[in-house]
Write an enzyme that holds these catalytic residues in place. Sequence first.
Site, PDB file in Angstrom:
ATOM      1  N   GLU A   6     -10.328  -0.666  -3.072  1.00 62.28           N
ATOM      2  CA  GLU A   6     -11.331  -1.430  -2.329  1.00 62.28           C
ATOM      3  C   GLU A   6     -11.917  -0.636  -1.168  1.00 62.28           C
ATOM      4  O   GLU A   6     -12.978  -0.974  -0.648  1.00 62.28           O
ATOM      5  CB  GLU A   6     -10.740  -2.742  -1.818  1.00 62.28           C
ATOM      6  CG  GLU A   6      -9.542  -2.579  -0.900  1.00 62.28           C
ATOM      7  CD  GLU A   6      -8.901  -3.906  -0.519  1.00 62.28           C
ATOM      8  OE1 GLU A   6      -9.605  -4.936  -0.549  1.00 62.28           O
ATOM      9  OE2 GLU A   6      -7.703  -3.910  -0.192  1.00 62.28           O
ATOM     10  N   ASP A   8       0.808  -1.227   0.000  1.00 60.98           N
ATOM     11  CA  ASP A   8       0.000   0.000   0.000  1.00 60.98           C
ATOM     12  C   ASP A   8       0.837   1.271   0.000  1.00 60.98           C
ATOM     13  O   ASP A   8       0.306   2.360  -0.235  1.00 60.98           O
ATOM     14  CB  ASP A   8      -0.921   0.021   1.224  1.00 60.98           C
ATOM     15  CG  ASP A   8      -1.969  -1.074   1.179  1.00 60.98           C
ATOM     16  OD1 ASP A   8      -2.514  -1.308   0.083  1.00 60.98           O
ATOM     17  OD2 ASP A   8      -2.239  -1.689   2.218  1.00 60.98           O
ATOM     18  N   ARG A  30      -0.250  -9.388  -4.440  1.00 58.50           N
ATOM     19  CA  ARG A  30       0.783  -9.667  -3.439  1.00 58.50           C
ATOM     20  C   ARG A  30       1.758 -10.755  -3.901  1.00 58.50           C
ATOM     21  O   ARG A  30       2.775 -10.990  -3.250  1.00 58.50           O
ATOM     22  CB  ARG A  30       0.144 -10.164  -2.135  1.00 58.50           C
ATOM     23  CG  ARG A  30      -0.694  -9.154  -1.398  1.00 58.50           C
ATOM     24  CD  ARG A  30      -1.122  -9.748  -0.052  1.00 58.50           C
ATOM     25  NE  ARG A  30      -1.932  -8.844   0.718  1.00 58.50           N
ATOM     26  CZ  ARG A  30      -1.469  -7.847   1.477  1.00 58.50           C
ATOM     27  NH1 ARG A  30      -0.170  -7.639   1.533  1.00 58.50           N
ATOM     28  NH2 ARG A  30      -2.286  -7.070   2.146  1.00 58.50           N
TER      29      ARG A  30
END
Length: 359
Positions: free
Chosen positions: A231, A136, A285
């Site tokens: 999201e 992130d 990921r």
Amino acid sequence: MRRIGMLTSGGDCQALNATMRGVAKSLYNMYDDVEIIGFEDGYKGLIYANYKIMQPSDFSGILTEGGTILGTSRQPFKQMRVPDENGLDKVESMKHTYRKLKLNCLVVLGGNGSQKTANMLSEEGLNVVSLPKTIDNDLWGTEMTFGFQSAVNIATNAIDCIHTTAASHRRVFIVEVMGHKVGWLTLHAGMAGGADIILLPEIPYDINVVCEAITRRSKAGKHFSILAVAEGAISKEEAAMTKKQLKEKKKNGPVYPSVAYEIGARITEITGSEVRVTVPGHTQRGGSPCAYDRVISTRLGAEAARLIAEEQYGYMVAFRGNDIVQVPLKEVAGKLKTVDPGCAMIQEAKMVGICFGDE
């Protein structure tokens, strides 16, 4: 004998192994008497003394390997001072394991929650050096985290692949990108992938503005639109609600698998457009770290080894400009690096016509 503990905590990402390798190879080259102890499954391994004595060979051939050779787990910071089901004091247990093994330092690779715990252990008297891990890129104190660019590449590729099918079928496509609280990943992937609309947690959207942007493209002869949606994207109406009101809305309203499906339903309802949703999910990921992440991971790892050698503890190694620096853990813990809605990158994106649903 220098004994260094090492653990990877929280969500996995592509460059954890590369970063551990950077630390280990640097230490092995500095000293003949260093021993690295790897704790399995993050802080859980430190709490319950699950560990293994690492060998130099363990760190060979892992530069390009995704995931983590030590395993990881999520141990929420807010639960760290809550005894486990058997009444075990987790903090005291971690301190006990550290001292029993006679560690000189504990190296922590992790994101926000992991850095909070690392700072807590530092304040409890343990020698700690941490490294900034998160796809992130939301850790305060560092311009870049390892794992971020690899995740950007994967999310961008997903958007790239959507372009041809969106154009062929003249549809609206929504690509939902990871990021509950911050939108760095969506912003970078959206710009790199040529998304027409980017929706971020930091910029509450107006669904009517989103639909107007889609309609304008259609009238201009552009018969498809691509949305990159974090999201954690939130509407202006929801942003104005209290937590209780928001909970009530979700309880009584239609149930959607995720925010992208809700936005898609609203777009269809207002414009009549056919909408499809793609969720790359945990692929963001996975896989091998990109070249950029391999480089910064190696540099960050080497700097962590230098701090250990000089007995400079209580720091997170950070990346600023093209320099590797150290930031006090107490300044990092509990702080998020969010996207500033007025930042240059957002303004530049708007200049090329990208809509953020706010105006």
